[in-house]
Design an enzyme around this catalytic site. Structure first.
Site, PDB file in Angstrom:
ATOM      1  CB  SER A 221      -0.934  -0.141   1.109  1.00 49.52           C
ATOM      2  OG  SER A 221      -1.942   0.948   0.934  1.00 49.52           O
ATOM      3  CG  ASN A 222      -0.531   4.654  -1.145  1.00 48.53           C
ATOM      4  OD1 ASN A 222      -0.964   5.431  -0.299  1.00 48.53           O
ATOM      5  ND2 ASN A 222      -1.087   3.973  -2.157  1.00 48.53           N
ATOM      6  CE1 TYR A 223       4.783   5.175   5.175  1.00 41.66           C
ATOM      7  CE2 TYR A 223       5.975   5.857   3.315  1.00 41.66           C
ATOM      8  CZ  TYR A 223       5.898   5.291   4.381  1.00 41.66           C
ATOM      9  OH  TYR A 223       7.049   4.656   4.863  1.00 41.66           O
TER      10      TYR A 223
END
Ligand code: CTP
Length: 204
Positions: free
Chosen positions: A27-29
């Site tokens: 995923s990502n931030y």
């Protein structure tokens, strides 16, 4: 309320999650704060909003794509603030992968959801994207806007000394397809959201 025409906004935000196995994902931030500010700003002006919040309402990029395809025809404006993972594991294991075997994850590209949806854009619909760039915010923003067939794009700076994630002020450009832009050295996300909703209203 500043104007009388009430619009139907479709707003997507937050990070997609691409599963590796029942335990792990890529995923990502992204935190989804920008999306929530946009929803609030649009509702404050009396507009109707459908909010698709990742990963709660759509987990993966493919799920998000399917959901937006279905919802889009009933809306005037799409704001795509979702942080879509550009790739996903080519295979999702049904069982937990033992650590000794977890060395390499093969990835396949996800579709560009926004660019794909823009190809089915109906007359009068407005499409707005969000881009993250480490440099050349204006040039790269305009290029993305054109490549994806958008009406507006907001580009925000990201890098080792600039993180746009969470509830904070960001450096951003808001640009339209003619190349007309507003530059914000530091702006709170709720203010940026209000500006963008106003631009969308005026573009109709
Ligand atoms: N986007 C999308 N589908 C993808 C990737 C991005 O719909 N697979 C959308 C995002 O929601 C955003 C816009 O495209 O509105 C720009 O996203 P960004 O991550 O900045 O750009 P990318 O197209 O992924 O390009 P790059 O990662 O090379 O900067």
């Amino acid at each position: 309320m500043s104007q009388s025409i009430k619009l139907r906004f479709l707003i997507a935000s937050g990070p997609t999650r691409e599963p590796i196995d029942p335990v792990r994902f890529i995923s990502n931030y992204s935190t989804g704060v920008m999306g929530r500010c946009l929803v609030e700003a649009a509702r404050k002006q009396g507009h109707r909003v459908t909010f698709v919040e990742c990963p709660k309402d759509a987990g993966t990029a493919l799920e998000l794509q399917a959901k937006l395809k279905t919802l889009l025809p009933k809306h005037n404006i799409l704001i795509m603030a979702a942080a879509v993972c550009d790739s996903r594991p080519s295979k999702v294991s049904k069982v937990k992968i033992k650590k000794e075997l977890l060395r390499t994850i093969y990835l396949v590209k996800n579709p560009d959801i926004l660019a794909g949806l823009a190809k089915r854009k109906k007359k009068g619909q407005i499409f707005i994207g969000f881009g993250l760039e480490s440099s050349k915010l204006f040039e790269r923003g305009l290029k993305k806007l054109k490549q994806k067939g958008l009406d507006f794009i907001v580009t925000q700076r990201v890098g080792s000394d600039a993180s746009p994630f969470g509830d904070k002020s960001v450096e951003a450009f808001l640009l339209d397809k003619r190349g007309v832009y507003q530059r914000f050295k530091s702006i709170k996300k709720n203010k940026l959201a209000e500006r963008l909703i106003r631009e969308a209203e005026n573009a109709r």
